[in-house]
Design an enzyme around this catalytic site. Structure first.
Site, PDB file in Angstrom:
ATOM      1  N   PRO A 110       0.833  -1.196   0.000  1.00 23.06           N
ATOM      2  CA  PRO A 110       0.000   0.000   0.000  1.00 23.06           C
ATOM      3  C   PRO A 110       0.871   1.251   0.000  1.00 23.06           C
ATOM      4  CG  PRO A 110       0.111  -0.924   2.197  1.00 23.06           C
ATOM      5  CD  PRO A 110       0.838  -1.879   1.315  1.00 23.06           C
TER       6      PRO A 110
ATOM      7  N   SER B  94       7.198   4.815   9.706  1.00 22.03           N
ATOM      8  CA  SER B  94       7.213   3.601   8.899  1.00 22.03           C
ATOM      9  C   SER B  94       5.811   3.028   8.757  1.00 22.03           C
ATOM     10  CB  SER B  94       8.139   2.564   9.531  1.00 22.03           C
ATOM     11  OG  SER B  94       7.446   1.907  10.567  1.00 22.03           O
ATOM     12  N   LYS B  95       5.702   2.099   7.838  1.00 17.57           N
ATOM     13  CA  LYS B  95       4.408   1.465   7.582  1.00 17.57           C
ATOM     14  C   LYS B  95       3.877   0.797   8.844  1.00 17.57           C
ATOM     15  CE  LYS B  95       5.082   0.976   2.687  1.00 17.57           C
ATOM     16  NZ  LYS B  95       4.762   0.310   1.454  1.00 17.57           N
ATOM     17  N   ARG B  96       4.778   0.369   9.707  1.00 15.84           N
ATOM     18  CA  ARG B  96       4.372  -0.340  10.918  1.00 15.84           C
ATOM     19  C   ARG B  96       3.867   0.605  12.022  1.00 15.84           C
ATOM     20  NH1 ARG B  96       3.587  -4.756  10.091  1.00 15.84           N
ATOM     21  NH2 ARG B  96       4.748  -5.867   8.510  1.00 15.84           N
TER      22      ARG B  96
END
Ligand code: GLU
Length: 507
Positions: free
Chosen positions: A15, A263-265
């Site tokens: 994504p 970050s994505k996390r």
């Protein structure tokens, strides 16, 4: 300035992170500001990292955000195709051009051989680089005879084509944000440009496509700055220096505490979305939240992102897309990273939500009611809107702030009951119910006057009466003004709630 043509060139590896949306946004603003073109190119040469659904997700995210393209994978254009895997055949001739002018070479080393070398270097606490210092001891067309190379190629041996980095040279990248960035070429390695499976790598495809698509400015994230010297070198090797785009590397988006890259996390871990739309990982099924589904308006999302790394040079914070286009300039993009602030994101949304006309709010609330299976008349929905829009940050808050207009409370806040429910309360409420019965004008103002006169005439406490009424109408101590609530609920419903509360809470 030559015709402005900029591109957003994501790889469909998952994504799109909000940092990616910001990159697309700055490109879009720059293109519109300079009456140029903005295109969407999908860089999917690394098939091992391909994620199904990611390309559609990218397109849908940008559409939702209001970022529009003039050319691209989804709309075509004069430089189609715009997906690199569909351009695969085009890259071979460019790799060969570099082989022929000896700025690139074939390398036949197997992955196992390279791995062994890496380990060997590691054991000596050194790092192996395929480059000026090592290439003459390896299996490539610089060390093998012409005949051997020919035999290997004809036998269909796997190979890669590597760029030949100059031995000791200062390579200079002129960056619109960072100024001159110089790198000593011995720090670079002979990156792979092309593989015998017919696929170019990112570097070759990116530079060739920017050239072929006549890109004037490369505006991208800071993480690509280390690749820029190689790209500059490739323009030189191809003889395209006169057409080299200008570079602008955008600062990072940082975590809210400023400690490292967002970050994505981080998103769901820290309680806010880092993706524009909800994303379900096709492999693990893991769901990550999105701005759209969390109840943000695209205008607020874009306004917030625009100011993370750029400023208009004034204190103005609320800026529409048209104003952003008008004011945007690369000169005002900062060099250092911007801390992402989830509270500020809500602040922007509150602003845009409360500025919507009641009809628009009614549309948003109406959708929530349909999802909840609640039948309400358009008149009722519309009458609620002015009372709640100042109280909502996100779209779902419209429901949190208004549910009691559509469905009576099923319980009463214990603490409020303790404080205000007295043995004489039922009698008091019955008198108020009588008062409502006799009241013809049910406007908020008229009700407010009627209730206050009743309190005054009977020498009652304002707090006591108002809080008790509120308790029976909504079940607790929240919501807009009591007279406004009664006005919207109407005579019958207000009386019915009074009756119900008396029956429930008793004497
Ligand atoms: N494909 C690269 C990415 O995923 C593009 C970088 C660039 O804009 O050159 O971001």
């Amino acid at each position: 300035m030559k015709e402005v043509r900029v591109r957003f060139a994501p790889s469909p590896t998952g994504p799109l992170h909000i940092g990616g949306v910001r990159t697309a946004l700055y490109n879009y603003l720059f293109a519109r500001k300079h009456h140029g073109k903005f295109l969407l190119r999908i860089e999917d040469t690394d098939q091992t990292r391909f994620v199904p659904g990611a390309e559609n997700y990218i397109i849908e995210s940008l559409q939702w955000s209001g970022i529009q393209f003039d050319e691209g994978v989804h709309i075509g254009g004069p430089y189609a195709p715009y997906r690199q895997s569909d351009r695969k055949e085009m890259y071979h001739q460019y790799a060969m051009q570099l082989i022929n002018n000896e700025t690139a070479y074939y390398a036949f080393d197997t992955p196992e051989e390279l791995e062994a070398l890496r380990k060997d270097f590691e054991s000596r606490k050194e790092t192996f680089q395929y480059g000026p210092q090592t290439r003459m001891g390896l299996r490539n067309s610089l060390t093998l005879s012409e005949n051997d190379v020919k035999t290997l190629l004809e036998a269909g041996e796997h190979y890669v084509i590597r760029v030949r980095i100059p031995d000791h040279e200062t390579i200079v990248v002129q960056d619109l944000i960072r100024g001159l960035v110089s790198v000593d070429s011995h720090l670079l390695d002979d990156k792979v440009l092309y593989k015998s499976d017919g696929m170019p790598t990112y570097h070759l495809a990116n530079v060739v496509d920017d050239y072929l698509m006549k890109i004037s400015h490369v505006i991208r994230g800071e993480e690509w700055l280390p690749s820029a010297p190689l790209h500059v070198l490739l323009y030189r090797y191809f003889g395209w220096e006169a057409d080299m785009p200008e570079f602008a590397h955008l600062p990072l988006l940082l975590k809210p505490d400023g400690n490292g890259k967002l970050s994505k996390r981080d998103g769901d871990r820290l309680g806010f979305p880092v993706f524009p739309l909800r994303w379900t990982d096709p492999k693990s099924g893991e769901v990550s939240s999105g701005y759209r589904e969390s109840g943000y308006l695209p205008e607020a999302f874009i306004n917030m992102l625009a100011l993370l790394g750029w400023n208009p040079g004034t204190e103005q914070e609320i800026l529409s897309m048209d104003e952003l286009i008008e004011l945007f300039s690369i000169d005002r993009v900062g060099k250092s990273g911007s801390k992402f602030d989830p509270e500020k994101a809500k602040w922007f949304n509150h602003h845009y939500l409360s500025a919507l006309p009641d009809e628009k709010i009614a549309g948003l609330l109406g959708k929530i009611l349909i999802d909840k299976g609640i039948d309400a008349t358009p008149v009722l929905i519309l009458s609620v809107c002015p009372l709640i829009k100042e109280r909502a940050n996100l779209i779902p808050d419209l429901w949190e702030q208004s549910w009691f207009f559509f469905t009576p409370p099923v319980s009463y806040d214990e603490k409020v009951v303790q404080k205000f429910w007295k043995p004489e309360t039922p009698a008091l409420l019955n008198r108020i119910s009588d008062l409502l019965k006799k009241q013809d004008d049910f406007s908020t103002d008229a009700l407010d006057i009627a209730i206050k006169s009743f309190i005054h005439d009977n020498e009652l406490g304002m707090g006591l009466v108002m809080n008790t009424l509120r308790l029976v109408l909504v079940g607790g101590s929240f919501g807009p003004g009591v007279a406004a609530i009664i006005s919207v609920l109407g005579k019958k419903e207000a009386q019915s709630r009074i009756e119900k509360a008396i029956a429930y809470l008793g004497n």
